[in-house]
Design an enzyme around this catalytic site. Sequence first.
Site, short mmCIF file in Angstrom:
data_model
loop_
_atom_site.label_atom_id
_atom_site.label_comp_id
_atom_site.label_asym_id
_atom_site.label_seq_id
_atom_site.Cartn_x
_atom_site.Cartn_y
_atom_site.Cartn_z
CB ALA A 121 -3.94 5.84 -19.38
N GLY A 128 -5.71 -1.98 -9.89
CA GLY A 128 -4.60 -1.15 -9.48
C GLY A 128 -3.29 -1.91 -9.53
CB ILE A 154 -3.95 8.93 -15.11
CG1 ILE A 154 -4.87 7.71 -15.21
CG2 ILE A 154 -2.90 8.92 -16.21
CD1 ILE A 154 -4.18 6.37 -14.93
CD GLN A 337 8.17 10.19 18.28
OE1 GLN A 337 7.26 10.27 17.46
NE2 GLN A 337 7.93 10.10 19.58
CB ILE A 338 14.10 13.68 15.55
CG1 ILE A 338 14.64 12.25 15.69
CG2 ILE A 338 15.19 14.71 15.81
CD1 ILE A 338 15.58 11.83 14.57
CD GLU A 364 5.85 2.79 -10.85
OE1 GLU A 364 5.81 1.68 -11.41
OE2 GLU A 364 5.80 3.85 -11.47
#
Length: 385
Positions: A121, A128, A154, A337-338, A364
């Site tokens: 937490a 952030g 969290i 896209q493919i 992260e």
Amino acid sequence: MDADDFSSVLSEVRRFVRERVVPLEAEIDEKDEMPAEIREAAKKMGLFGFALPEEYGGLGLSMYEEAQLMFELGYTTPSLRSMFGTNNGIAGHVLMVGGTEEQKTEWLPRIASGEVLASFALTEPEAGSDPSTLTTRAHLDGDDWVINGAKRYITNAPLADVFMVFARTDPDAPRTRGISTFLVPAGTPGLTVAPRDHKMGQFGAWTADVHFDDVRVPASALVGGEDGLNRGFATAMGCIAHGRLHISSLCVGMAERLVDESVEYARTRRQSGKLIGSFQLVQGLIADSMTDYYAGRATVLEAARAFDAGTDSKIGPSCTKYFASEMVWRVADRAVQIHGGAGYMRGVAVERFYRDARLFRIYEGTSQIQQVIIAKALLGEAARG
């Protein structure tokens, strides 16, 4: 770990992921829930403690070994990894990096076994990627600490048994100081978890806001004891460096899956009477994705070696997280896209991974924060003007 034992672990996890979890991906995405049988299987395999020390019930993998394990786990929905990622990563590492021996002995074996689900937490509505600005506070009242504030996004909060809570304990100290970490069990009076968030992707991995209203914990809840007072920011940064390599490895595993999905589709899909794999522009997309995956894998392994050796725990993790998260997003975009119109349809794997991959460039530490960290580490005083 012994090389043969580690090879066996990788083989077992690969079978588990590809034979048991991959077939359930669409169901997990639709129901936004990880099946109980998958959770129990993960516990039995030791996945809740693979990065925790053997002396506390974990597998004790090095970062280099963990990266290879994450390549396998990243091949499927990231909600699988999220289920036990905080136990091994940022939450479990709080105790490994900053806990007292008593705290480690009490909590780590239960975290490693999966008996306890731990939550990290740190993030707040206005803190952030730069957690030094957090406003959650804790003050002494007699022999207890009283915590007030709120945390956002969290991971595992709705399921957590214990929260590693970061709070400002010295409001007059510089931003990166005066922060401490507390062990707060779920159910402590004043701790409330909001309804789980409805996210763009990564369904099956739950996040939620957590509120602390005069939450009272004993002095023994301060991570690190008296020595841990006002050292929470340093503890968080130590945990996040490991977490960045952890997430980078996950991105590589997902990129491998996306390449496989792209290749298989190009081998079987026909357009204008020909397999689309015969079109050179499609070949170019696949070649670019394979090159990205190959580079990401090599980057992660090199950074993991340096992390284990203690020669780089800052620039390497940031460079790797920046590259790998941007890399998998490019690979996911090419995969859609493919696939053409099929890639935009729910129920198609690359559509789901496209939504899932977007988050890696944010948590992260965003890509922009990684750029700042890398540049400041290289430029030193010159970065301050």
